[in-house]
Design a protein around this motif. Structure first.
Motif, PDB file in Angstrom:
ATOM      1  N   TYR A  60      -6.055 -14.490 -11.801  1.00  0.00           N
ATOM      2  CA  TYR A  60      -5.302 -13.466 -12.516  1.00  0.00           C
ATOM      3  C   TYR A  60      -5.911 -12.090 -12.253  1.00  0.00           C
ATOM      4  O   TYR A  60      -6.896 -11.703 -12.886  1.00  0.00           O
ATOM      5  CB  TYR A  60      -5.294 -13.747 -14.017  1.00  0.00           C
ATOM      6  N   ASP A  61      -5.357 -11.395 -11.309  1.00  0.00           N
ATOM      7  CA  ASP A  61      -5.798 -10.045 -11.000  1.00  0.00           C
ATOM      8  C   ASP A  61      -4.587  -9.249 -10.526  1.00  0.00           C
ATOM      9  O   ASP A  61      -3.451  -9.719 -10.615  1.00  0.00           O
ATOM     10  CB  ASP A  61      -6.917 -10.056  -9.951  1.00  0.00           C
ATOM     11  N   ARG A  62      -4.825  -8.046 -10.020  1.00  0.00           N
ATOM     12  CA  ARG A  62      -3.706  -7.199  -9.610  1.00  0.00           C
ATOM     13  C   ARG A  62      -2.928  -7.803  -8.447  1.00  0.00           C
ATOM     14  O   ARG A  62      -1.722  -7.580  -8.315  1.00  0.00           O
ATOM     15  CB  ARG A  62      -4.204  -5.801  -9.246  1.00  0.00           C
ATOM     16  N   TYR A  63      -3.602  -8.611  -7.617  1.00  0.00           N
ATOM     17  CA  TYR A  63      -2.903  -9.237  -6.505  1.00  0.00           C
ATOM     18  C   TYR A  63      -1.961 -10.347  -7.000  1.00  0.00           C
ATOM     19  O   TYR A  63      -0.907 -10.576  -6.424  1.00  0.00           O
ATOM     20  CB  TYR A  63      -3.902  -9.804  -5.499  1.00  0.00           C
ATOM     21  N   TYR A  64      -2.373 -11.043  -8.057  1.00  0.00           N
ATOM     22  CA  TYR A  64      -1.489 -12.046  -8.668  1.00  0.00           C
ATOM     23  C   TYR A  64      -0.184 -11.396  -9.131  1.00  0.00           C
ATOM     24  O   TYR A  64       0.909 -11.917  -8.917  1.00  0.00           O
ATOM     25  CB  TYR A  64      -2.204 -12.710  -9.846  1.00  0.00           C
TER      26      TYR A  64
END
Length: 383
Positions: A60-64
């Motif tokens: 769960y990060d900005r790329y997700y």
């Protein structure tokens, strides 16, 4: 993928080993309005040494958020719990929270503004899922939410870390009332619970949440649906389980005990959830409603948030909370009327009905065939 996780399933390690992954895959596969992380079991080796089964998971990060929602990963707020920042800042959230907590959402205009701040479908499914699976390690922990920094973007919650859910720990029994817990004094100093409770002061949202919860209990969160997904996940894990248990001194006996406990929760949880929903909102007991169409294949029925296409279909809904249904004709048919047993309406020829399920009832949408305008010819001509 720019990033991913290899996860050992947390406190569920050498229990099931896939509890969190199974629930996430079920949520994703059923198309719920909740951001969840894909799961796949992986056989792991480190420098040639066998390291057992791990959970291959999305991070769960900005790329997700970029991958799953197509948002600009450099222009968003990704926050956690009460005050944690992963990306962005709290400026917008604080402002929107302040409006919701300090304005009367029973007023149509204020509720309209609040709906423009939060994704209502996500908010409802998120709280339904968290309370159904009885995630007791929440909402003061394991809570993430996000919004793209642009006009009209809405806040959405992400579900994760469900290792204690559905009987994952002994102090979390099948009748644990997580819904009543957060709506009571336990949630008084949790800002997210207070936002949810403010929304519940609005009759439209409360009715939607109760009906959506019941829709899910009749479908996605029903014992049959959950057990089917669970058994598929277990089958994959068990093909490798012997090596995994040998590597980490695990036990088939313990695994089977945890397995049976989980099956018990999956089988019995729905009825406890219905009772707790009733108690939380002081509504009536559930009633069984059966739906059908005539003739077969002539149409479908939209029931609250569901589209029913396979009949006969039945589900349970609480009396004291109005439901809605709409008859939708398939091509070549037109709606005629409803045949109703157990309920009364003012006009049975109205395609959309709103009613209180006060009694068990049978409801059949009746359609008439319409002329399709086809030119027919017969060869050879018997005349």
């Amino acid at each position: 993928f720019k990033r991913f996780l290899l996860r050992n399933s947390g406190s569920d390690f050498l229990g099931l080993g896939y509890r969190d992954g199974f629930i996430h895959e079920h949520i994703i596969g059923q198309g719920l309005h909740v951001d969840a992380g894909a799961y796949r079991p992986a056989r792991v080796h480190i420098n040639g040494d066998y390291w057992g089964i791990y959970n291959l998971r999305e991070k769960y990060d900005r790329y997700y958020l970029e991958d799953n929602h197509g948002v600009d990963d450099k222009n968003l707020d990704l926050l956690e719990e009460q005050e944690g920042i992963v990306e962005g800042d709290f400026e917008t959230f604080n402002s929107m929270e302040n409006f919701i907590l300090n304005n009367d959402l029973t007023t149509i205009a204020n509720y309209k503004v609040a709906k423009s701040y939060f994704d209502i479908e996500n908010l409802s499914d998120y709280y339904a899922c968290q309370t159904f699976v009885n995630n007791s390690d929440w909402p003061y922990n394991n809570l993430k939410y996000w919004r793209e920094k642009k006009t009209g973007a809405k806040w959405r919650y992400i579900i994760f870390d469900l290792d204690v859910a559905l009987g994952g720990v002994s102090f979390n029994p099948v009748d644990h009332d997580n819904l009543g817990r957060i709506l009571g004094s336990y949630g008084n100093d949790n800002r997210h619970v207070q936002i949810f409770k403010s929304f519940l002061t609005n009759q439209e949202f409360k009715q939607y949440f109760i009906n959506r919860y019941n829709d899910l209990l009749n479908t996605t969160l029903s014992p049959s649906s959950l057990l089917e997904s669970f058994e598929q996940t277990a089958e994959t894990f068990e093909t490798e389980a012997d090596r995994h248990f040998d590597r980490w001194n695990g036990s088939w006996q313990h695994y089977e005990e945890v397995f049976e406990t989980t099956v018990f929760h999956l089988t019995e949880r729905a009825q406890f959830a219905r009772d707790q929903l009733r108690n939380a909102f002081n509504i009536g007991p559930e009633r069984t409603l059966s739906f059908g169409v005539f003739p077969e294949g002539a149409g479908t029925i939209e029931l609250n948030t569901l589209t029913l296409s396979a009949f006969p279909w039945s589900g349970k809904y609480h009396s004291g909370n109005e439901i809605s249904m709409t008859a939708i004709p398939n091509n070549g048919n037109e709606f005629s009327h409803w045949e109703l047993k157990g309920v009364q309406v003012s006009d049975e020829t109205t395609r959309t009905l709103h009613l209180d399920p006060a009694d068990n009832a049978d409801l059949v949408a009746v359609f008439d065939a319409t002329f399709l305008g086809m030119d027919l010819s017969l060869h050879p001509d018997p005349a």
